[in-house]
Scaffold this motif. Structure first.
Motif, PDB file in Angstrom:
ATOM      1  N   THR A  56       0.705  -1.193   0.281  1.00 27.49           N
ATOM      2  CA  THR A  56       0.021   0.129  -0.068  1.00 27.49           C
ATOM      3  C   THR A  56       0.917   1.289  -0.037  1.00 27.49           C
ATOM      4  N   PHE A  57       0.256   2.419   0.046  1.00 30.13           N
ATOM      5  CA  PHE A  57       1.056   3.577  -0.178  1.00 30.13           C
ATOM      6  C   PHE A  57       1.320   4.407   1.068  1.00 30.13           C
ATOM      7  N   GLY A  58       0.474   4.269   1.938  1.00 34.12           N
ATOM      8  CA  GLY A  58       0.816   4.978   3.356  1.00 34.12           C
ATOM      9  C   GLY A  58      -0.378   4.938   4.250  1.00 34.12           C
ATOM     10  N   SER A  59      -0.485   5.687   5.419  1.00 38.38           N
ATOM     11  CA  SER A  59      -1.126   5.576   6.377  1.00 38.38           C
ATOM     12  C   SER A  59      -2.471   6.144   5.945  1.00 38.38           C
ATOM     13  N   GLY A  60      -3.474   5.396   6.361  1.00 32.85           N
ATOM     14  CA  GLY A  60      -4.888   5.868   6.019  1.00 32.85           C
ATOM     15  C   GLY A  60      -5.290   5.046   4.743  1.00 32.85           C
ATOM     16  N   ASP A  61      -4.275   4.274   4.139  1.00 32.64           N
ATOM     17  CA  ASP A  61      -5.119   3.414   2.958  1.00 32.64           C
ATOM     18  C   ASP A  61      -5.956   2.460   3.645  1.00 32.64           C
ATOM     19  N   ARG A  62      -7.047   1.891   2.623  1.00 34.15           N
ATOM     20  CA  ARG A  62      -8.021   1.150   3.086  1.00 34.15           C
ATOM     21  C   ARG A  62      -8.040  -0.374   2.576  1.00 34.15           C
ATOM     22  N   VAL A  63      -7.931  -1.250   3.561  1.00 31.72           N
ATOM     23  CA  VAL A  63      -8.031  -2.900   3.015  1.00 31.72           C
ATOM     24  C   VAL A  63      -9.283  -3.319   3.181  1.00 31.72           C
ATOM     25  N   MET A  64      -9.833  -3.747   2.350  1.00 28.48           N
ATOM     26  CA  MET A  64     -11.258  -4.563   2.447  1.00 28.48           C
ATOM     27  C   MET A  64     -11.001  -6.021   2.749  1.00 28.48           C
ATOM     28  N   LEU A  65     -11.626  -6.536   3.913  1.00 33.02           N
ATOM     29  CA  LEU A  65     -11.512  -7.879   4.246  1.00 33.02           C
ATOM     30  C   LEU A  65     -12.584  -8.673   3.772  1.00 33.02           C
ATOM     31  N   ARG A  66     -12.309  -9.548   2.998  1.00 31.42           N
ATOM     32  CA  ARG A  66     -13.409 -10.627   2.427  1.00 31.42           C
ATOM     33  C   ARG A  66     -12.904 -12.003   2.981  1.00 31.42           C
ATOM     34  N   LEU A  67     -13.120 -12.300   4.163  1.00 27.73           N
ATOM     35  CA  LEU A  67     -12.521 -13.273   4.797  1.00 27.73           C
ATOM     36  C   LEU A  67     -13.715 -14.239   5.379  1.00 27.73           C
ATOM     37  N   GLY A  68     -13.594 -15.475   5.612  1.00 27.49           N
ATOM     38  CA  GLY A  68     -14.712 -16.238   6.305  1.00 27.49           C
ATOM     39  C   GLY A  68     -14.480 -16.608   7.809  1.00 27.49           C
ATOM     40  N   ASN A  69     -15.271 -17.336   8.079  1.00 28.35           N
ATOM     41  CA  ASN A  69     -15.163 -17.504   9.676  1.00 28.35           C
ATOM     42  C   ASN A  69     -13.828 -18.410  10.180  1.00 28.35           C
ATOM     43  N   THR A  70     -12.900 -17.695  10.128  1.00 26.37           N
ATOM     44  CA  THR A  70     -11.628 -18.287  10.361  1.00 26.37           C
ATOM     45  C   THR A  70     -10.623 -17.083  11.198  1.00 26.37           C
ATOM     46  N   GLU A  71      -9.426 -17.806  11.699  1.00 31.66           N
ATOM     47  CA  GLU A  71      -8.662 -16.883  12.777  1.00 31.66           C
ATOM     48  C   GLU A  71      -8.104 -15.801  11.519  1.00 31.66           C
ATOM     49  N   ARG A  72      -8.177 -15.970  10.324  1.00 37.49           N
ATOM     50  CA  ARG A  72      -7.367 -15.027   9.415  1.00 37.49           C
ATOM     51  C   ARG A  72      -8.112 -13.737   9.596  1.00 37.49           C
ATOM     52  N   PHE A  73      -9.502 -13.666   9.978  1.00 36.50           N
ATOM     53  CA  PHE A  73      -9.965 -12.296  10.052  1.00 36.50           C
ATOM     54  C   PHE A  73      -9.623 -11.637  11.021  1.00 36.50           C
ATOM     55  N   PRO A  74      -9.647 -11.869  12.365  1.00 36.95           N
ATOM     56  CA  PRO A  74      -8.992 -11.035  13.418  1.00 36.95           C
ATOM     57  C   PRO A  74      -7.582 -10.716  13.180  1.00 36.95           C
ATOM     58  N   ILE A  75      -6.579 -11.569  12.651  1.00 39.20           N
ATOM     59  CA  ILE A  75      -5.177 -11.391  12.264  1.00 39.20           C
ATOM     60  C   ILE A  75      -4.998 -10.374  11.133  1.00 39.20           C
ATOM     61  N   ALA A  76      -5.914 -10.509  10.068  1.00 44.12           N
ATOM     62  CA  ALA A  76      -5.727  -9.154   9.308  1.00 44.12           C
ATOM     63  C   ALA A  76      -6.476  -7.915   9.741  1.00 44.12           C
ATOM     64  N   TYR A  77      -7.462  -8.046  10.408  1.00 39.49           N
ATOM     65  CA  TYR A  77      -7.844  -6.742  11.003  1.00 39.49           C
ATOM     66  C   TYR A  77      -6.779  -5.872  11.654  1.00 39.49           C
TER      67      TYR A  77
END
Length: 487
Positions: A56-77
């Protein structure tokens, strides 16, 4: 206690990781039994954070989370927040149409997705990169944006709610005045990883005090939860009222470790609370909040909520009831603008944000009455918002989807109560003849998420309207319940 400056929410959540490196931070319970120590959790967050920063380019960039019901979700968050990128929390149940609309509004710079889930068009997916060094947590003003979640508004379109890094600091007020949570606890939450109730109560808050989070694996039936609570020696259990109702259909094993349970997402029926207490010998402590603000009214073991009430304002919260612009004993439940858990605002909707305020007070839209002991009794919604399994759903959004069906000339939706502890979304439509339910459901499948779809369909000759031609959804609800509902 004043929030530190500079500040990073993810760093705060993982502040015990070094000291408790070998302690279990997360256990996904069920047949898989995945387990992560605090060291594992922090390592996975930091590795992904480094990749996000590199792409990404810098602070404030947005990351859409398209994740299912697994531990990947809170880790990515947490990973996105760690490097000052803003995760956009979305339900895995949303359709391509809904995701495209969200992406148009939020303009994500990157997507993290599981295979098979709809993703925003023309937004790059994160690459599986070689290891990248983590350069540390990004610090800054605690009032800067940290994450975006979606909620349905009375306008009919889901609203993007922007929360600040300080939101996690406000949750400290819940530790004592709702959870009674400590590092010795094992908190089991019945919700999915990618539900905001689970994300906060089931994960972020336990980790922020050094406790262990227990999450049932995807597909776990509510009826299986009592056994899992006993097997994994949960000390606290959290769920929505609908889950409690399903759990109570069978006998419970003895759970000597369980101290009490927690409920939020919608009003807990008194009959469900009483049934739980009889079966388990433990209390359920309820909390009231909303997407725009973390829970701020609750009961707790130290101060149980009187029967029939939402509980008390948590210590440090500034809550009042506003009627005609003034504090009152009965009025709209309102939160002062200084509350650290209150949103920054609706993304790109300054006018809509202002409309939710009356002077310094954010109006929740729900009516409450203050009791002599200071507790608040919920009197009902000030609007027509519906509740589906703990998710607030706008009737207008569902009606708009129904209106695209060629055979339907008009439609209205309302939450109707079948019995004291069960309510469903009902659709009332005007058409020349009765339409098969499967035909309507097939039409809605690609337009709105499953939890938003009505479960009851009623053909009517016309929709009731008032003198100003305003649709009377409450009359539909009351008439249907008079003929079909039970108490």
């Amino acid at each position: 206690m004043t929030i530190p400056t500079p500040f990073n929410m993810a760093e705060y959540v993982l502040r015990h990781a070094t000291r408790l490196s070998s302690k279990t931070a997360l256990e996904v319970v069920g047949s898989a039994n995945l387990s992560l120590t605090y060291a594992d959790l922090e390592n996975r967050v930091q590795c992904l954070a480094a990749q996000i920063e590199a792409q990404t380019f810098g602070s404030g960039d947005r990351v859409m989370l398209r994740l299912g019901n697994t531990e990947r979700f809170p880790i990515a968050y947490l990973a996105a927040i760690a490097v000052d990128r803003v995760p956009i929390v979305t339900s895995s149940k949303l359709t391509q149409t809904e995701i495209d609309a969200m992406a148009l509004e939020t303009k994500p710079n990157l997507t993290i997705a599981d295979k098979g889930l709809p993703t925003p068009k023309n937004v790059p997916l994160i690459d599986d990169m070689a290891a990248v060094d983590f350069n540390g947590y990004h610090h800054g003003d605690p009032n800067r944006p940290a994450y975006i979640i979606y909620t349905s508004g009375t306008s009919g379109s889901p609203r993007a709610v922007v929360h600040a890094h300080r939101a996690i600091w406000a949750r400290r007020m819940m530790i004592k005045d709702w959870y009674d949570l400590s590092a010795e606890d094992c908190m089991m939450h019945a919700g999915a990883f990618n539900w905001t109730y689970t994300l906060g109560t089931g994960l972020m808050d336990p980790w922020s005090v050094g406790a262990t989070a227990l999450i049932p694996e995807e597909g776990t039936a509510a009826e299986a939860l009592p056994t899992l609570i006993a097997e994994h020696k949960a000390t606290l259990f959290a769920a929505s009222p609908g889950v409690y109702r399903r759990m109570l259909r069978q006998e419970f094993p003895k759970v000597p470790t369980l101290r009490h349970a927690l409920s939020a997402g919608e009003k807990l029926p008194d009959i469900t609370r009483a049934h739980w207490e009889t079966k388990t010998g433990t209390a359920i402590h309820e909390a009231y909040g909303m997407s725009e603000c973390s829970t701020f009214l609750s009961g707790s073991p130290a101060r149980p909520a009187p029967t029939g009430t939402l509980g008390f304002p948590q210590t440090g919260r500034k809550i009042d009831l506003i009627s005609n612009g003034e504090p009152s004993e009965t009025g709209v439940i309102s939160i002062h603008k200084s509350d650290p858990g209150l949103m920054l605002g609706y993304l790109n909707q300054p006018q809509e944000t202002r409309q939710r305020f009356n002077g310094d007070w954010f109006l929740t839209g729900d009516i409450g009455t203050r009791n002599p002991d200071g507790s608040i009794t919920f009197e009902g919604r000030a609007d027509d918002m519906m509740n589906a399994g703990g998710h607030r759903v706008s009737p207008i959004e569902v009606e708009q989807a129904l209106s695209t069906c060629a055979k339907i000339s008009e439609a209205a939706c309302a939450e109707v109560r079948l019995k004291s502890d069960l309510s469903l979304i009902a659709a009332f439509y005007v058409a020349s003849d009765v339409i098969e339910e499967d035909e309507i459901q097939n039409h809605l499948r690609d337009l709105i998420a499953d939890y938003k779809r009505p479960r009851i369909f009623v053909r009517v000759d016309q929709l009731p309207r008032g003198n100003n031609n305003k649709l009377l959804r409450q009359k539909l609800k009351q008439d249907w319940e008079a003929d079909h509902g039970q108490t």
